[in-house]
Write an enzyme that holds these catalytic residues in place. Structure first.
Site, PDB file in Angstrom:
ATOM      1  N   SER A 100       0.898  -1.189   0.002  1.00 16.59           N
ATOM      2  CA  SER A 100      -0.056   0.007  -0.143  1.00 16.59           C
ATOM      3  C   SER A 100       0.712   1.236  -0.043  1.00 16.59           C
ATOM      4  O   SER A 100       1.709   1.521  -0.992  1.00 16.59           O
ATOM      5  CB  SER A 100      -1.017  -0.067   1.204  1.00 16.59           C
ATOM      6  OG  SER A 100      -1.935   0.837   1.176  1.00 16.59           O
ATOM      7  N   ASP A 238      -2.512   5.932  -3.370  1.00 20.42           N
ATOM      8  CA  ASP A 238      -1.544   5.306  -2.878  1.00 20.42           C
ATOM      9  C   ASP A 238      -0.942   4.189  -3.971  1.00 20.42           C
ATOM     10  O   ASP A 238      -1.431   4.025  -4.918  1.00 20.42           O
ATOM     11  CB  ASP A 238      -1.937   4.544  -1.609  1.00 20.42           C
ATOM     12  CG  ASP A 238      -2.857   3.581  -1.581  1.00 20.42           C
ATOM     13  OD1 ASP A 238      -3.699   3.466  -2.771  1.00 20.42           O
ATOM     14  OD2 ASP A 238      -2.996   2.905  -0.735  1.00 20.42           O
ATOM     15  N   ASP A 240      -1.346   0.763  -4.139  1.00 26.33           N
ATOM     16  CA  ASP A 240      -2.060  -0.263  -4.731  1.00 26.33           C
ATOM     17  C   ASP A 240      -3.578   0.352  -5.222  1.00 26.33           C
ATOM     18  O   ASP A 240      -4.395  -0.391  -5.370  1.00 26.33           O
ATOM     19  CB  ASP A 240      -2.394  -1.401  -3.868  1.00 26.33           C
ATOM     20  CG  ASP A 240      -3.130  -0.921  -2.505  1.00 26.33           C
ATOM     21  OD1 ASP A 240      -2.994   0.013  -2.143  1.00 26.33           O
ATOM     22  OD2 ASP A 240      -3.727  -1.835  -2.233  1.00 26.33           O
ATOM     23  N   ASP A 242      -5.947   2.016  -3.646  1.00 30.47           N
ATOM     24  CA  ASP A 242      -7.520   1.787  -2.873  1.00 30.47           C
ATOM     25  C   ASP A 242      -7.586   2.832  -2.125  1.00 30.47           C
ATOM     26  O   ASP A 242      -8.639   2.899  -1.350  1.00 30.47           O
ATOM     27  CB  ASP A 242      -7.406   0.434  -1.977  1.00 30.47           C
ATOM     28  CG  ASP A 242      -6.359   0.453  -0.851  1.00 30.47           C
ATOM     29  OD1 ASP A 242      -5.478   1.404  -0.792  1.00 30.47           O
ATOM     30  OD2 ASP A 242      -6.545  -0.413  -0.050  1.00 30.47           O
TER      31      ASP A 242
END
Length: 476
Positions: A100, A238, A240, A242
């Site tokens: 992340s 960020d 990834d 999400d």
């Protein structure tokens, strides 16, 4: 001692502690305790972010899947919500290799059931199965499965079907690409909706964009980019994708919970589920029938959304202070169905916020000001071992210590210990300390009546916490 631990969303830790046998063992434990008991698809979907360590970890996860008789499907590099959406479509389990927003020397695994994220009970089951029968063979170093290229396109189509093709007509948007796994799809979507898109900052090295505790260099960079006055907004995510990051026309980063509030209103939500770190003004200004507060972490928000549905809520959403938005129920948008996606997503709040600005024929800065949500600031102390942050929070739970600690800034009126220590001060201010679930950090969130007051209060809070922790005697 290994750094690996389950946090607010998945397993995280140092790359050196995760690569190889540990990632195999955790993945195998997930497959044996959760996926094999699913009774549905024998496929397991595997995705990853753009960190250098992610491909080899993904290959190890695929090897663990094959070893227990599952079919590993390589979805390649894609946003975590895109992988979750594909897992729901196939009624299959999934594993996302991502750290992340945390630095590149760390990475992690996010585990998904066919219906969405694993629960805290599932985490306990994985830990219980961790050392139960996993035989580690020669570990692969590259994926040997056939790639699945359709998952990303289906994620894009999800939004193309419900937003009109000209919803962002003439909007001037900067896409800060950095190393986000969504850096290309953001540009494709926004351009397709009529926006004029300028691409900046593409990086071959991983950039740890935290959408909640902003690095000083990111704040300065974004402010300088927007200083020309040529753009209406800047967007990024960020690692990834999400969690969204959106900056307004003045170069100020919009708080994640404000993005969530705008999106919830855009969708016509009647029930909203948020962690305790979201702004305390939400209940006062939101206009929602129900607001549920939870501990920090998407599994807790998911559980809260399920609770809201059981009590009869029609449109249920959740969002976090980091901006990650969870859609807990199907929604009709522009006469078309947007299916539920109960996991953090960055694209929906980005699109809904920009669409709201266009529909209102205003600027993003004016829209945010009109909401009157108060001012918040957050930051963190890095490299704080759990025993030290835990010792400090333990002290702060004591009323006498708390009053003395806070004497330089005000009087404590109330305390909430649901997740860390959240203190209500006089003057409609709050200070909230909690240990991060993803990294050895002490996080601090504050609210005040002005941006400068909030910044001053968060700086004082972290300095005072650091000074207190430096005096703690920690036994080995």
């Amino acid at each position: 001692m290994s750094s690996l631990k389950f946090g607010t969303s998945g397993l995280r830790g140092l790359v050196t502690d995760l690569v190889g046998r540990p990632s195999y063992a955790y993945a195998s434990a997930f497959f044996r305790s959760i996926a094999m008991a699913n009774g549905g698809s024998r496929a397991v979907l595997i995705g990853r972010d753009l960190r250098d360590s992610s491909p080899v970890i993904a290959a190890t996860v695929a090897g663990a899947a094959t070893a227990v008789g599952l079919t590993a499907v390589d979805c390649g590099t894609l946003p975590t919500p895109a992988l979750a959406l594909e897992a729901m479509r196939r009624e299959a389990c999934a594993v996302m290799v991502t750290g992340s927003h945390i630095p590149e020397d760390r990475n992690g695994l996010k585990f998904y059931r066919p219906e969405g994220e694993i629960t805290k009970a599932d985490e306990a089951a994985i830990l219980a199965a961790l050392n139960d029968g996993a035989i580690v063979p020669q570990l692969p170093t590259a994926m040997s499965t056939s790639p699945e290229s359709g998952a990303l396109e289906r994620y894009l189509q999800r939004y193309r079907e419900v937003f009109s093709s000209d919803v962002l007509r003439d909007a001037r948007i900067v896409v800060y690409q950095q190393s986000s796994v969504a850096r290309d799809l953001m540009a494709d979507l926004l351009t397709g909706f009529g926006a004029s898109v300028t691409l900046i900052g593409r990086s071959d090295n991983f950039v740890p964009i935290d959408t909640e505790a902003h690095r000083a260099e990111d704040v300065t960079f974004i402010r300088n980019v927007m200083a020309s006055g040529d753009f209406d907004a800047l967007v990024t995510t960020d690692g990834d994708a999400d969690r969204p990051l959106v900056a307004d026309d003045a170069g100020r980063i919009v708080r994640g919970d404000v993005l969530g509030l705008i999106t919830a209103r855009y969708l016509g939500a009647d029930a909203v589920v948020v962690p305790v770190t979201a702004g305390s003004a939400l209940e006062r200004i939101g206009g929602f029938r129900q607001v549920i507060r939870t501990k920090v972490g998407s599994p807790f928000v998911v559980a809260g959304m399920e609770q809201a549905e059981r009590t009869g809520a029609r449109v249920v959403v959740g969002f976090e202070a980091n901006g990650g938005f969870l859609l807990g129920s199907n929604v009709t948008l522009n006469g078309k169905l947007l299916p539920a996606l109960p996991t953090r997503d960055a694209m929906l709040p980005i699109l809904a916020t920009l669409a709201t600005v266009q529909t209102a024929d205003t600027s993003l800065s004016h829209l945010v000001a009109s909401i009157n949500s108060g001012e918040m600031a957050s930051d963190r102390l890095p490299n704080i071992p759990p025993e030290r942050s835990g010792g400090f929070l333990g002290q702060l739970a004591d009323g006498k210590f708390r009053a003395e600690f806070l004497r330089p800034v005000g009087s404590p009126l109330a305390v909430d210990e649901q997740d860390g220590i959240k203190i209500t001060l006089d003057g409609e201010r709050t200070i909230h300390f909690r240990a991060s679930g993803n990294a050895p950090e002490l996080r601090c969130y504050v609210e005040a009546n002005s941006a400068q007051a909030a910044e001053n209060l968060v700086r004082w809070s972290l300095a005072a916490a650091s000074a207190t922790m430096s005096k703690l005697k920690i036994s080995n």
